[in-house]
Design an enzyme around this catalytic site. Structure first.
Site, PDB file in Angstrom:
ATOM      1  N   CYS A  28       0.798  -1.216   0.000  1.00  0.00           N
ATOM      2  CA  CYS A  28       0.000   0.000   0.000  1.00  0.00           C
ATOM      3  C   CYS A  28       0.834   1.270   0.000  1.00  0.00           C
ATOM      4  CB  CYS A  28      -0.857   0.019   1.258  1.00  0.00           C
ATOM      5  SG  CYS A  28      -1.734  -1.519   1.508  1.00  0.00           S
ATOM      6  N   GLY A  54      -1.255   1.147  -4.891  1.00  0.00           N
ATOM      7  CA  GLY A  54      -2.463   0.425  -4.533  1.00  0.00           C
ATOM      8  C   GLY A  54      -3.659   0.998  -5.237  1.00  0.00           C
ATOM      9  N   ASN A 129       1.542   0.291   5.579  1.00  0.00           N
ATOM     10  CA  ASN A 129       2.119  -0.271   4.357  1.00  0.00           C
ATOM     11  C   ASN A 129       3.128  -1.323   4.792  1.00  0.00           C
ATOM     12  OD1 ASN A 129       4.675   0.840   2.060  1.00  0.00           O
ATOM     13  ND2 ASN A 129       3.219  -0.810   1.805  1.00  0.00           N
ATOM     14  N   GLY A 130       2.973  -2.509   4.250  1.00  0.00           N
ATOM     15  CA  GLY A 130       3.902  -3.583   4.588  1.00  0.00           C
ATOM     16  C   GLY A 130       3.144  -4.819   4.995  1.00  0.00           C
ATOM     17  N   TYR A 269      10.793  -2.028  -9.064  1.00  0.00           N
ATOM     18  CA  TYR A 269       9.448  -1.909  -9.629  1.00  0.00           C
ATOM     19  C   TYR A 269       8.508  -0.974  -8.885  1.00  0.00           C
ATOM     20  CZ  TYR A 269       4.597  -3.101 -10.594  1.00  0.00           C
ATOM     21  OH  TYR A 269       3.273  -3.022 -10.885  1.00  0.00           O
TER      22      TYR A 269
END
Ligand code: AMP
Length: 495
Positions: A28, A54, A129-130, A269
């Site tokens: 995210c 996301g 996030n994670g 990426y």
């Protein structure tokens, strides 16, 4: 707290409440603003810049000194949060937001962040996030101890840990919860008096501190600062907790110092190319990956063709290094989301065709080198090689600006289980044949480190979390290995 969730029925709900589900995805983007009169509008813009992290859902929670307000939506930020009416329902000078990137079965509003809990010390909203690597283990213990879980996300586990701590102060509770969790996290939380940012002890996922009009901002990437004209202050350190109040920023370091190990895949990426990660321009690093790739494996060719958009910077580097012209031999339709997140293989394959078209004028009769950032399942590469041949390419050579992805990620990059990773189950020659290319080559791990500027620093490897390529996981994988390193101490802790 006012929560507004439109009566948008989730289209895929199977398994959504499978507590034993072995993958809890939280890949995210997070963003937060403290002390600004336009907090929610700025957060919406920040999330818009972080949309690549996301696309399945987005949410914002604001606080107006009396109440928390929440707006959560499935879909893209721009489809919902550009509406002035939605922003009007998010009053206050503090707001945090989240872009969610999830997989099959979990597209449900209940999982959309920020998650909110009413604690005895006041409300707390958390965006994460994670991926935690011990979330399932913790969740089982919490449920056994009487916790009621509403979602399938790791973030709810964190909220429960905070709620169950007997410490009187919110910051002590927060830090205690961090001590229980393992894996990767960049957290942004909002209480009645503070905005809190926290980065895991290795700094696997990124978190940035910025400033606008004297107000502090937390964001996953610098591109979200640029969109609102905010100034970059610094990266939050690994293992650091920043506490933002009306008095300014305070930094806590609750963990013993460790060498940082940020995720290398942010450079390969995940991050937007105009972002600066760990002081390095993502665009420049990707170009250097292309240069190294060309040094290692440039074939005889007439034209270098990037797979847009992710392969563009490395293809530029590749072309510059080998002196073969760069051409846009594939045109991308920008109105289609990233193929990877389509929920089924059938739809994914359809997605690839919807997304890319051959630019025949640059392909026909030519020996082409296709350059992409990475190969995961091989879906994109197979389709595109065929598309190039159909458009009359004489030879199609495939080059990947990262090493073969041999191991799954458990820290927030959505790679599938190992058996679905093409490179984990096929030899180079088998992959070449399957993809249908005349030749296939990947950047070496050494080449990747050279591109990152770590040439000759073998003593420092792994300098990044490079487990996708090396299998060298930087934290215990408690949920996977079934190890149970310690009992949950929070519930028993002395107050
Ligand atoms: P695949 O088609 O499964 O081989 O996936 C490779 C494509 O997906 C490449 O074009 C990448 O740019 C992109 N990709 C790589 N990793 C991810 C990821 N974690 N999430 C979404 N897309 C990805």
């Amino acid at each position: 707290m006012t929560v507004s969730e439109p009566s948008q029925a989730p289209n895929v709900v199977e398994d959504w409440f499978d507590l034993e589900s072995d993958r809890l995805h939280e890949e995210c983007g997070v963003f937060g603003v403290f002390g600004h009169p336009e907090a929610a509008a700025l957060t919406a813009l920040g999330l818009h810049a972080l949309q690549h992290r996301g696309q399945e859902a987005a949410g914002i929670v604001s606080y107006d000194n009396k109440r928390f307000h929440a707006e959560k939506r499935l879909g893209l930020v721009g489809d919902h949060f550009s509406d002035a009416e939605v922003i009007r329902r998010l009053p206050g000078r503090a707001a945090i937001g989240h872009n969610r990137y999830s997989t099959t079965g979990e597209t449900i509003l209940r999982n959309v962040q920020p998650l909110f809990a009413e604690l005895d010390a006041g409300g707390l909203a958390v965006a994460h996030n994670g991926n935690l690597t011990n979330a399932l283990t913790l969740r089982r213990e919490l449920v056994k101890a009487g916790a009621i879980c509403q979602s399938t996300s790791d973030t709810e586990v964190i909220l429960h840990l905070i709620a169950q701590s007997r410490r009187p102060r919110i910051m002590d509770r927060f830090v205690n919860a961090l001590r229980e969790i393992e894996g990767a996290y960049a957290l942004v939380a909002l209480s009645t008096k503070k905005m809190i940012g926290a980065r895991d002890p290795l700094g696997i996922r990124p978190l940035i501190l910025g400033e606008l009009d004297g107000c502090y901002i937390l964001t996953s990437e610098t591109c979200a600062l640029d969109i609102i004209g905010a100034k970059y202050i610094r990266d939050v350190d690994n293992g650091e907790v920043v506490v933002i109040t009306d008095e300014g920023v305070q930094s806590l370091r609750p963990f013993p110092p460790q060498r940082m190990q940020p995720c290398i895949f942010e450079f390969v990426y995940f991050a937007r190319p105009d972002s600066v990660v760990q002081g390095q321009s993502v665009y420049e690093v990707r170009k250097r990956m292309g240069i190294e790739l060309a040094r290692e494996s440039a074939p005889e060719a007439d034209v270098i063709v990037p797979i847009p958009d992710s392969g563009v910077p490395s293809a530029l580097g590749f072309s510059r290094e080998c002196g073969v012209p760069f051409e846009l031999g594939i045109i991308r339709n920008h109105y289609v989301g990233r193929t990877f997140i389509q929920p089924t293989q059938g739809v994914r394959e359809l997605g690839v065709r919807m997304k890319h078209s051959a630019n025949r004028s640059q392909i026909e009769g030519k020996r082409i080198v296709l350059v992409d950032d990475s190969l995961v399942r091989g879906t994109t590469s197979r389709k595109i090689v065929k598309m190039m041949r159909d458009a009359g390419a004489k030879e199609v050579h495939f080059r990947l600006a990262c090493p073969p992805i041999l191991y799954s990620d458990y820290y927030g990059i959505d790679t599938p289980e190992r058996e679905k990773l093409l490179a984990a189950t096929h030899s180079l020659e088998q992959m070449r044949e399957l993809i249908g290319a005349d030749s296939l080559a990947f950047l070496s791990v050494e080449g990747l480190y050279r591109a990152m500027g770590y040439e000759g620093r073998d003593d420092l490897r792994p300098q990044f979390a490079d487990h996708c390529f090396t299998g060298d996981y930087p934290t215990p994988l408690t949920d996977r290995t079934g190890e149970h390193p310690r009992q949950l101490s929070l519930i028993a802790e002395a107050s």
